[in-house]
Scaffold this active site. Structure first.
Site, PDB file in Angstrom:
ATOM      1  N   CYS A  82       0.839  -1.197   0.000  1.00  0.00           N
ATOM      2  CA  CYS A  82       0.000   0.000   0.000  1.00  0.00           C
ATOM      3  C   CYS A  82       0.879   1.254   0.000  1.00  0.00           C
ATOM      4  CB  CYS A  82      -0.995  -0.048   1.163  1.00  0.00           C
ATOM      5  SG  CYS A  82      -2.386   1.088   0.938  1.00  0.00           S
ATOM      6  N   HIS A 177      -3.644  -5.091  -0.558  1.00  0.00           N
ATOM      7  CA  HIS A 177      -3.259  -5.686   0.725  1.00  0.00           C
ATOM      8  C   HIS A 177      -3.219  -7.207   0.606  1.00  0.00           C
ATOM      9  CE1 HIS A 177      -3.294  -2.069   3.246  1.00  0.00           C
ATOM     10  NE2 HIS A 177      -4.181  -1.635   2.360  1.00  0.00           N
ATOM     11  N   GLU A 179      -2.112  -9.275   2.570  1.00  0.00           N
ATOM     12  CA  GLU A 179      -2.395  -9.885   3.881  1.00  0.00           C
ATOM     13  C   GLU A 179      -3.888  -9.983   4.147  1.00  0.00           C
ATOM     14  OE1 GLU A 179      -1.481  -6.810   3.397  1.00  0.00           O
ATOM     15  OE2 GLU A 179      -2.333  -5.453   4.899  1.00  0.00           O
TER      16      GLU A 179
END
Lengths: 199, 255
Positions: A82, A177, A179
Site C-alpha cells: 500500500c 493488501h 495480507e
C-alpha cells in the site's frame, strides 16, 4: 537461506494485520524500528497506511528512510504494501511537498472515478511471466505511475488502467493488501518473501 | 453528472454476525435472539464459502458480556485473511483504537455518532477514513437509534452526507423496516444513497434469496450487501449467492 524478514514498524504503519498474516503463512520475522534499525541482512517488509507525506515524515524522524535506502542500495530486497509501495516513488499528488524514497522512478497520482477511495476486491492481471491473475483487496485513493512501463508487475482497472504492483531489481511493491486478500493474496506474499530470501 | 467508472471492482458479499457474550445471535427486528453458534468457526466457514469481508456487531447488554468481545475479535483476526469489521457499542475514539489493536480492520459507529458526531471525525483522523464505517438505521427515511427504538427526526441521507464530510469511509445502510423480514432489500432507499454518496454503500436488511442480491446490485447500485439470517440458517450459502450474481453479470470475486 532462512525464510525470515525484517518487518519495518513506524507510527501509523499498521503492522498488526501483517504480523498476523506472517504467523498464518509461517514466515518468521523480526520487527525493526527507530530503536533497532534494519541492517540489510534480511528482506524488508514495509506496510503502510495513511498519507504519503506523513509516512515519509515519520520514516525520516525515525532514521528509517536512510537505513532503508542504504540497505536497498546494497541489494537487500524490499517488499512494500500500500503506502509502503507508493513511497518507493519520487513524489505524490497527495503530499506535493514531500519527497518519496525515490527508489523507483515515477510519481503517485489520484484516481479519477465516481467513488474515491477504491475500496474492495479487484482483479489484477500479471504483466510479467510467472505470476497468476487473481482477486485482491484494495483501499486506495492514489496509485503509482512508474516511468518505465516494464516495471509494472500487475495492472488493474479503476477509472482506467492502473499499476497494482511494481517490480524493479530487488524491489517489489503491492498497491493492494495481500495480507487481507484471502488465500490468493497470502500465497502471493509468501512466495514473494520466499523468493526474496533466496536471493 | 458522475462519469461511469471503468472498473472490475467486485460487488462484496458480507455476512454479519451479531455477537453477545462471545456467541453469535441473530434476531428478527433485533428481538427474539437465537443462538446460532461460535463466531470464530462461523467466520472461518464464511471465508471458506467466499465471503468478501466479515462484519461483527456486538449487541452485548452488559459490561461483562462486552469484555468477551475483545477476545473474540483477536481470535477471529488471527484466523481470517479477509477484511474484518467490528461495530456495536463504540462510544469513543479509544474504543475504536482498542478494537483495531485487537485486529479489526474497520469499526462501525451508529447511535453514539448521532449523539456525538465528532466521534466520526475523531476516528477518521486518528485511524484513517478507511477504518471508519458509519452505520445508519433507517425507518421511513429517518435515522433511528438504539436498536430502532428511538426516532431522531434526522434525515438519513443528510446525516450520511455530513458523516462523509467528517471522514466516514463507507456507509452501512440498514433498513429497519426490512431487517430480518426476508422481504428483499429496500431498493429505493439503497439506490438513493448509493448514487448520491461518494463513498461505498453497503446495503443491509431484508436479504431473502440470491435474487435479492442481484436486485440490490443491478437495480440499486449498492457497492456491497450485508446479510445474516439467510446465511446463518443455511438457507443459501455465499457461493450460491455469488453464482447467481455471476450469471446475472454482476462482477464478483471468484473463489
Amino acid at each position: 537461506m532462512k525464510t525470515e524478514v525484517d518487518l519495518v514498524r513506524f507510527d501509523g504503519g499498521n503492522t498488526g494485520s501483517v504480523q498476523r498474516c506472517l504467523n498464518r503463512i509461517g514466515v518468521n520475522f523480526r520487527v525493526v524500528d527507530k530503536n533497532n534499525l534494519p541492517d540489510g541482512s534480511r528482506p524488508l517488509l514495509v506496510p503502510g497506511v495513511g498519507a504519503f507525506g506523513s509516512v515519509m515524515n515519520v520514516l525520516k524522524q525515525d532514521g528509517l528512510d536512510v537505513a532503508i535506502g542504504n540497505a536497498v542500495g546494497k541489494g537487500t530486497p524490499y517488499i512494500g504494501i500500500c503506502v509502503g509501495m507508493q513511497i518507493l516513488f519520487d513524489e505524490s499528488e497527495e503530499s506535493p511537498n514531500a519527497a518519496g524514497l525515490g527508489l523507483v522512478s515515477g510519481k503517485v497520482v489520484k484516481f479519477v472515478a465516481d467513488k474515491v477511495p477504491q475500496i474492495g476486491w479487484n482483479e489484477i492481471e500479471p504483466q510479467q511471466a510467472g505470476f497468476e491473475r487473481g482477486f485482491v483487496y484494495f483501499v486506495n485513493s492514489y496509485f503509482a505511475q512508474p516511468e518505465q512501463k516494464s516495471t509494472v508487475l500487475y495492472s488493474s482497472e479503476y477509472g482506467g488502467n492502473f499499476c497494482a504492483a511494481v517490480q524493479k531489481d530487488n524491489i517489489i511493491g503491492f498497491q493492494f493488501h495481500p495480507e487481507k486478500s484471502g488465500a490468493f493474496g497470502n500465497e502471493l506474499l509468501k512466495r514473494t518473501i520466499v523468493n526474496a530470501c533466496r536471493n | 453528472m458522475p462519469v461511469a467508472t471503468r472498473t472490475k471492482l467486485c460487488k462484496r458479499i458480507i455476512p454479519c454476525l451479531d455477537v453477545a457474550g462471545g456467541r453469535t445471535v441473530k434476531g428478527v427486528n433485533f428481538q427474539n435472539l437465537r443462538d446460532v453458534g461460535d463466531p470464530v468457526s462461523l467466520a472461518e466457514e464464511y471465508e471458506r464459502q467466499g465471503a468478501d469481508e466479515i462484519t461483527f456487531l456486538d449487541i452485548s447488554a452488559t459490561v461483562e458480556q462486552r469484555e468477551t468481545l475483545f477476545d473474540v475479535v483477536e481470535k477471529v483476526a488471527n484466523v481470517l485473511s479477509i477484511p474484518f469489521t467490528v461495530g456495536g457499542g463504540i462510544r469513543t475514539v479509544e474504543d475504536a483504537l482498542k478494537l483495531l489493536a485487537k485486529g479489526a480492520d474497520k469499526v462501525t459507529v451508529n447511535s453514539a455518532a448521532v449523539r456525538n458526531p465528532a466521534l466520526v471525525s475523531g476516528i477518521a483522523e486518528r485511524c484513517g477514513s478507511q477504518c471508519c464505517v458509519l452505520a445508519i438505521d433507517v425507518r421511513q427515511g429517518e435515522v433511528v437509534v438504539n436498536g430502532g427504538r428511538d426516532k431522531t427526526g434526522i434525515d438519513a441521507l443528510q446525516w450520511a452526507r455530513e458523516c462523509v464530510e467528517r471522514g466516514a469511509g463507507e456507509i452501512l445502510l440498514t433498513s429497519w423496516d426490512r431487517d430480518g423480514s426476508l422481504s428483499g432489500f429496500d431498493l429505493d432507499l439503497v439506490r438513493r444513497f448509493a448514487t448520491q454518496l461518494p463513498v461505498p454503500v453497503i446495503a443491509s436488511g431484508g436479504a431473502r434469496d440470491p435474487q435479492s442480491f442481484v436486485d440490490v446490485f443491478l437495480q440499486a447500485e449498492a457497492d456491497a450487501a450485508l446479510a445474516a439470517s439467510i446465511f446463518h440458517d443455511g438457507t443459501y450459502s455465499i457461493s450460491q449467492v455469488k453464482s447467481a450474481l455471476q450469471i446475472a453479470g454482476v462482477p464478483v470475486r471468484a473463489c
